[in-house]
Design a protein around this motif. Structure first.
Motif, PDB file in Angstrom:
ATOM      1  N   ARG A 270      10.448  20.567  71.890  1.00 48.03           N
ATOM      2  CA  ARG A 270      10.437  21.106  70.534  1.00 48.03           C
ATOM      3  C   ARG A 270       9.134  21.798  70.135  1.00 48.03           C
ATOM      4  N   SER A 271       7.991  21.140  70.349  1.00 53.08           N
ATOM      5  CA  SER A 271       6.746  21.751  69.832  1.00 53.08           C
ATOM      6  C   SER A 271       6.330  23.012  70.589  1.00 53.08           C
ATOM      7  N   PRO A 272       6.517  23.111  71.923  1.00 52.42           N
ATOM      8  CA  PRO A 272       6.170  24.396  72.550  1.00 52.42           C
ATOM      9  C   PRO A 272       7.122  25.507  72.101  1.00 52.42           C
ATOM     10  N   ALA A 273       8.370  25.129  71.736  1.00 52.97           N
ATOM     11  CA  ALA A 273       9.305  26.128  71.206  1.00 52.97           C
ATOM     12  C   ALA A 273       8.833  26.591  69.828  1.00 52.97           C
ATOM     13  N   ALA A 274       8.419  25.657  68.973  1.00 51.69           N
ATOM     14  CA  ALA A 274       7.918  26.022  67.644  1.00 51.69           C
ATOM     15  C   ALA A 274       6.672  26.902  67.778  1.00 51.69           C
ATOM     16  N   ASP A 275       5.818  26.561  68.721  1.00 51.40           N
ATOM     17  CA  ASP A 275       4.605  27.340  69.008  1.00 51.40           C
ATOM     18  C   ASP A 275       5.004  28.784  69.359  1.00 51.40           C
ATOM     19  N   GLY A 276       5.959  28.942  70.270  1.00 52.50           N
ATOM     20  CA  GLY A 276       6.381  30.281  70.711  1.00 52.50           C
ATOM     21  C   GLY A 276       7.093  31.057  69.618  1.00 52.50           C
ATOM     22  N   VAL A 277       7.937  30.379  68.840  1.00 54.37           N
ATOM     23  CA  VAL A 277       8.670  31.042  67.740  1.00 54.37           C
ATOM     24  C   VAL A 277       7.686  31.513  66.674  1.00 54.37           C
ATOM     25  N   MET A 278       6.735  30.654  66.333  1.00 56.28           N
ATOM     26  CA  MET A 278       5.761  30.999  65.282  1.00 56.28           C
ATOM     27  C   MET A 278       4.857  32.149  65.723  1.00 56.28           C
ATOM     28  N   ARG A 279       4.464  32.155  66.993  1.00 53.36           N
ATOM     29  CA  ARG A 279       3.655  33.275  67.509  1.00 53.36           C
ATOM     30  C   ARG A 279       4.410  34.592  67.356  1.00 53.36           C
ATOM     31  N   LYS A 280       5.694  34.578  67.755  1.00 49.93           N
ATOM     32  CA  LYS A 280       6.478  35.814  67.694  1.00 49.93           C
ATOM     33  C   LYS A 280       6.683  36.258  66.239  1.00 49.93           C
ATOM     34  N   LEU A 281       6.975  35.303  65.364  1.00 49.90           N
ATOM     35  CA  LEU A 281       7.191  35.644  63.947  1.00 49.90           C
ATOM     36  C   LEU A 281       5.937  36.231  63.314  1.00 49.90           C
ATOM     37  N   THR A 282       4.792  35.634  63.605  1.00 53.04           N
ATOM     38  CA  THR A 282       3.547  36.145  63.000  1.00 53.04           C
ATOM     39  C   THR A 282       3.237  37.544  63.539  1.00 53.04           C
ATOM     40  N   GLU A 283       3.587  37.785  64.813  1.00 53.84           N
ATOM     41  CA  GLU A 283       3.392  39.136  65.362  1.00 53.84           C
ATOM     42  C   GLU A 283       4.327  40.123  64.669  1.00 53.84           C
ATOM     43  N   GLN A 284       5.609  39.732  64.526  1.00 54.68           N
ATOM     44  CA  GLN A 284       6.594  40.618  63.883  1.00 54.68           C
ATOM     45  C   GLN A 284       6.196  40.933  62.439  1.00 54.68           C
ATOM     46  N   CYS A 285       5.572  39.956  61.772  1.00 52.34           N
ATOM     47  CA  CYS A 285       5.179  40.155  60.369  1.00 52.34           C
ATOM     48  C   CYS A 285       3.806  40.824  60.260  1.00 52.34           C
ATOM     49  N   GLY A 286       3.167  41.091  61.409  1.00 54.69           N
ATOM     50  CA  GLY A 286       1.850  41.755  61.404  1.00 54.69           C
ATOM     51  C   GLY A 286       0.726  40.870  60.911  1.00 54.69           C
ATOM     52  N   VAL A 287       0.897  39.545  61.021  1.00 50.67           N
ATOM     53  CA  VAL A 287      -0.133  38.629  60.508  1.00 50.67           C
ATOM     54  C   VAL A 287      -0.676  37.694  61.601  1.00 50.67           C
ATOM     55  N   SER A 288      -0.468  38.092  62.871  1.00 49.45           N
ATOM     56  CA  SER A 288      -0.861  37.169  63.949  1.00 49.45           C
ATOM     57  C   SER A 288      -2.363  36.896  63.941  1.00 49.45           C
ATOM     58  N   GLU A 289      -3.159  37.867  63.432  1.00 50.69           N
ATOM     59  CA  GLU A 289      -4.610  37.634  63.400  1.00 50.69           C
ATOM     60  C   GLU A 289      -5.020  36.572  62.386  1.00 50.69           C
ATOM     61  N   CYS A 290      -4.110  36.257  61.482  1.00 50.94           N
ATOM     62  CA  CYS A 290      -4.410  35.244  60.461  1.00 50.94           C
ATOM     63  C   CYS A 290      -4.030  33.841  60.927  1.00 50.94           C
ATOM     64  N   PHE A 291      -3.502  33.721  62.143  1.00 49.99           N
ATOM     65  CA  PHE A 291      -3.024  32.413  62.611  1.00 49.99           C
ATOM     66  C   PHE A 291      -3.610  32.031  63.960  1.00 49.99           C
ATOM     67  N   GLU A 292      -3.962  30.754  64.067  1.00 50.53           N
ATOM     68  CA  GLU A 292      -4.234  30.170  65.374  1.00 50.53           C
ATOM     69  C   GLU A 292      -3.157  29.103  65.554  1.00 50.53           C
ATOM     70  N   ILE A 293      -2.394  29.199  66.643  1.00 49.44           N
ATOM     71  CA  ILE A 293      -1.212  28.347  66.817  1.00 49.44           C
ATOM     72  C   ILE A 293      -1.308  27.622  68.146  1.00 49.44           C
ATOM     73  N   ASP A 294      -0.983  26.333  68.120  1.00 49.19           N
ATOM     74  CA  ASP A 294      -1.015  25.549  69.361  1.00 49.19           C
ATOM     75  C   ASP A 294       0.042  24.449  69.225  1.00 49.19           C
ATOM     76  N   SER A 295       0.274  23.722  70.315  1.00 53.76           N
ATOM     77  CA  SER A 295       1.186  22.578  70.244  1.00 53.76           C
ATOM     78  C   SER A 295       0.672  21.479  71.155  1.00 53.76           C
ATOM     79  N   ALA A 296       1.125  20.250  70.870  1.00 52.57           N
ATOM     80  CA  ALA A 296       0.668  19.078  71.627  1.00 52.57           C
ATOM     81  C   ALA A 296       1.713  17.982  71.508  1.00 52.57           C
ATOM     82  N   GLY A 297       1.574  16.964  72.350  1.00 58.88           N
ATOM     83  CA  GLY A 297       2.519  15.847  72.344  1.00 58.88           C
ATOM     84  C   GLY A 297       1.845  14.543  71.963  1.00 58.88           C
ATOM     85  N   ILE A 298       2.617  13.636  71.387  1.00 56.75           N
ATOM     86  CA  ILE A 298       2.113  12.288  71.112  1.00 56.75           C
ATOM     87  C   ILE A 298       1.784  11.607  72.447  1.00 56.75           C
TER      88      ILE A 298
END
Ligand code: 4NP
Length: 164
Positions: free
Chosen positions: A14-42
Motif C-alpha cells: 500500500r505505501s509504495p503505491a501511495a508514494d507512486g500515485v502521489m508523485r504522479k499526481l503532483t507532477e500532473q498538477c505541476g506542483v512536484s517541486e512543492c512536495f517531498e514524498i517517501d514511504s516506509a513500513g512499520i
C-alpha cells in the motif's frame, strides 16, 4: 514544501503505491517541486525489496511504475516529515506509539502530523481504511489501488490551497 511519508505494515503493497500515485499526481498538477514524498513500513521484513509483484502489476495497468525499495520507519522520520499517513487503524496505533517514543527521547517534540490516508477518500463513503491486500487476491490489490488514487486526489486538493 510539504514533506509527506506514507506508512503501511510491510512497505511493499500500500505505501509504495501511495508514494507512486502521489508523485504522479503532483507532477500532473505541476506542483512536484512543492512536495517531498517517501514511504516506509512499520516492520523491517521486506527492507530493500521492490513492491510486491501483484501491486506492481496493478500499478502498471493504471499507468504507474512502483519502484520504491522498502525500508522501516525510523526515528528521524518524526523530525523530517510534516505529514505521516498510515493506511489503517493498526498503522495509526503503531505510529502514535513511535511518535510518543520519539517525543520522550528528544528535547523537541515531533512536528509531524499523523493522519489516516482513508480520511481523504471522497468516492468511497463509509470506507475507514485502506485494507491490507497482502493475503488477498488480485482484486484486493485493485481495490486498494483504487482507494489510494481516490485518497491521494483528496489529499492534494486539501493541501493545494496552501500551494504557490
Ligand atoms: P503492506 O502489505 O503493509 O501494504 O506492504 C503487507 C506486506 C507484507 C506483510 C504484511 C502486509 N507481511 O506480513 O509480510
Amino acid at each position: 514544501m510539504y514533506k509527506i511519508l506514507f506508512v503501511c505494515l510491510g512497505n511493499i503493497c500500500r505505501s509504495p503505491a501511495a508514494d507512486g500515485v502521489m508523485r504522479k499526481l503532483t507532477e500532473q498538477c505541476g506542483v512536484s517541486e512543492c512536495f517531498e514524498i517517501d514511504s516506509a513500513g512499520i516492520g523491517s521484513w521486506h527492507t530493500g525489496q521492490l513492491p510486491d509483484r501483484r501491486m506492481r502489476q496493478c500499478g502498471a495497468l493504471h499507468g504507474y511504475v512502483f519502484d520504491h525499495r522498502a525500508r522501516q520507519v525510523k526515528s528521524l522520520d518524526f523530525e523530517c516529515f510534516d505529514y505521516i499517513l498510515g493506511m489503517d487503524e493498526d498503522n495509526m496505533f503503531d505510529l502514535r506509539q513511535l511518535k510518543s517514543q520519539y517525543d520522550a527521547g528528544n528535547a523537541h517534540a515531533s512536528k509531524a502530523k499523523l493522519l489516516c490516508l482513508a480520511d481523504f477518500l471522497r468516492r468511497h463513503p463509509g470506507q475507514k481504511s485502506i485494507p491490507d491486500p497482502y493475503y488477498g487476491s488480485q482484486s484486493d490489490f485493485e481495490f486498494a489501488l483504487q482507494l489510494i488514487e481516490d485518497a491521494c486526489e483528496g489529499l492534494i486538493d486539501t493541501l493545494s490551497p496552501e500551494l504557490p
